[in-house]
Scaffold this motif. Structure first.
Motif, PDB file in Angstrom:
ATOM      1  N   VAL A  35      73.675 -15.422  95.526  1.00 53.53           N
ATOM      2  CA  VAL A  35      74.742 -14.442  95.413  1.00 53.53           C
ATOM      3  C   VAL A  35      74.986 -13.660  96.709  1.00 53.53           C
ATOM      4  O   VAL A  35      74.063 -13.358  97.460  1.00 53.53           O
ATOM      5  N   ASP A  36      76.245 -13.380  96.943  1.00 49.51           N
ATOM      6  CA  ASP A  36      76.656 -12.457  98.003  1.00 49.51           C
ATOM      7  C   ASP A  36      76.996 -11.151  97.283  1.00 49.51           C
ATOM      8  O   ASP A  36      78.039 -11.036  96.637  1.00 49.51           O
ATOM      9  N   TRP A  37      76.111 -10.158  97.397  1.00 49.87           N
ATOM     10  CA  TRP A  37      76.281  -8.944  96.609  1.00 49.87           C
ATOM     11  C   TRP A  37      77.522  -8.158  96.987  1.00 49.87           C
ATOM     12  O   TRP A  37      78.104  -7.462  96.157  1.00 49.87           O
ATOM     13  N   ARG A  38      77.952  -8.275  98.197  1.00 46.03           N
ATOM     14  CA  ARG A  38      79.180  -7.593  98.588  1.00 46.03           C
ATOM     15  C   ARG A  38      80.382  -8.211  97.853  1.00 46.03           C
ATOM     16  O   ARG A  38      81.276  -7.503  97.392  1.00 46.03           O
ATOM     17  N   THR A  39      80.361  -9.542  97.738  1.00 45.81           N
ATOM     18  CA  THR A  39      81.443 -10.223  97.014  1.00 45.81           C
ATOM     19  C   THR A  39      81.422  -9.870  95.539  1.00 45.81           C
ATOM     20  O   THR A  39      82.469  -9.636  94.923  1.00 45.81           O
ATOM     21  N   ASP A  69      71.281  -6.193  96.210  1.00 45.98           N
ATOM     22  CA  ASP A  69      71.425  -5.386  97.420  1.00 45.98           C
ATOM     23  C   ASP A  69      72.432  -4.287  97.075  1.00 45.98           C
ATOM     24  O   ASP A  69      73.641  -4.496  97.119  1.00 45.98           O
ATOM     25  N   ALA A  72      75.140  -3.267  99.733  1.00 46.87           N
ATOM     26  CA  ALA A  72      76.197  -4.271  99.903  1.00 46.87           C
ATOM     27  C   ALA A  72      77.104  -4.287  98.672  1.00 46.87           C
ATOM     28  O   ALA A  72      78.330  -4.390  98.791  1.00 46.87           O
ATOM     29  N   TYR A  73      76.488  -4.193  97.500  1.00 44.12           N
ATOM     30  CA  TYR A  73      77.272  -4.199  96.258  1.00 44.12           C
ATOM     31  C   TYR A  73      78.238  -3.020  96.228  1.00 44.12           C
ATOM     32  O   TYR A  73      79.425  -3.169  95.910  1.00 44.12           O
TER      33      TYR A  73
END
Length: 213
Positions: A35-39, A69, A72-73
């Protein structure tokens, strides 16, 4: 007052619905590991999820040894909220009878709330008209049944095959049914007038929103 156009409302509705549906699934092992937590934060923000949405992701990924994260989230969620917290989305939410959880803070909230309240007003007017139409249908059905019952009870009242007691009761029933028919017709007239007013109010309000047919 900012009034969203009908086209912009439809586009926002479609985008938000897709994002909301995408966010409904629980994150599996592969998603948690890659996972990309920002996304994820952006998608949650764009779908209008509350801040505690991260708790669901934390629970889903904990069993796979993955911790979100948070920074970032949250950064991604703030970006997503700027996509969600627009007048068209506020209007859609209000017009569908949805509740606003206060996620659009700061400079995003005034225009969002303005459109949301307009959507609520539209929802109220549409619901009022729908209720009147429902009552009209119910009263018409009741009137039709009462008139049908009058015919059958009147036939029984003069039937040579019925007993004197049955005929007498049928006469009483016809009298009561006739009174009911009178009440129903009066109620139908009132509801017909109510519908005219509801339709007028709804049309007038829609005109202020610049909705196209």
């Amino acid at each position: 007052m900012h009034r969203p156009t009908y086209g912009s409302m439809l586009r926002a509705s479609a985008v938000t619905l897709l994002l909301a549906l995408a966010g409904c699934a629980t994150m599996d092992r592969d998603e948690c590991l890659a996972v990309d937590w920002r996304t994820v934060g952006f998608e949650d923000g764009a779908a209008g999820y509350a801040a505690d949405r991260i708790g669901q992701h934390r629970k889903a990924c904990a069993k796979h040894g993955v911790t979100p994260d948070l920074a970032a989230y949250q950064a991604g969620r703030q970006e997503g909220l700027r996509e969600y917290c627009v007048p068209a989305t506020g209007f859609r939410l209000g017009s569908q009878g949805g509740s606003y959880g206060g996620m659009c803070a700061g400079d995003l909230e005034p225009a969002f709330l303005d459109a949301y309240r307009s959507g609520q007003q539209l929802h109220t007017l549409e619901t009022r008209l729908a209720n009147v139409n429902y009552q009209l249908d119910a009263k018409r059905d009741a009137l039709q049944k009462a008139e049908s019952d009058i015919v059958s009870r009147s036939a029984l009242a003069i039937s040579s095959e019925a007993s004197a007691e049955e005929r007498a009761q049928a006469v009483v029933d016809v009298k009561h049914l006739g009174e009911r028919v009178g009440r129903l017709k009066a109620e139908l007239r009132q509801l017909a007038d109510d519908r005219i007013h509801c339709e007028r109010d709804l049309d007038d309000f829609r005109a202020t929103l610049q909705l196209t047919p």
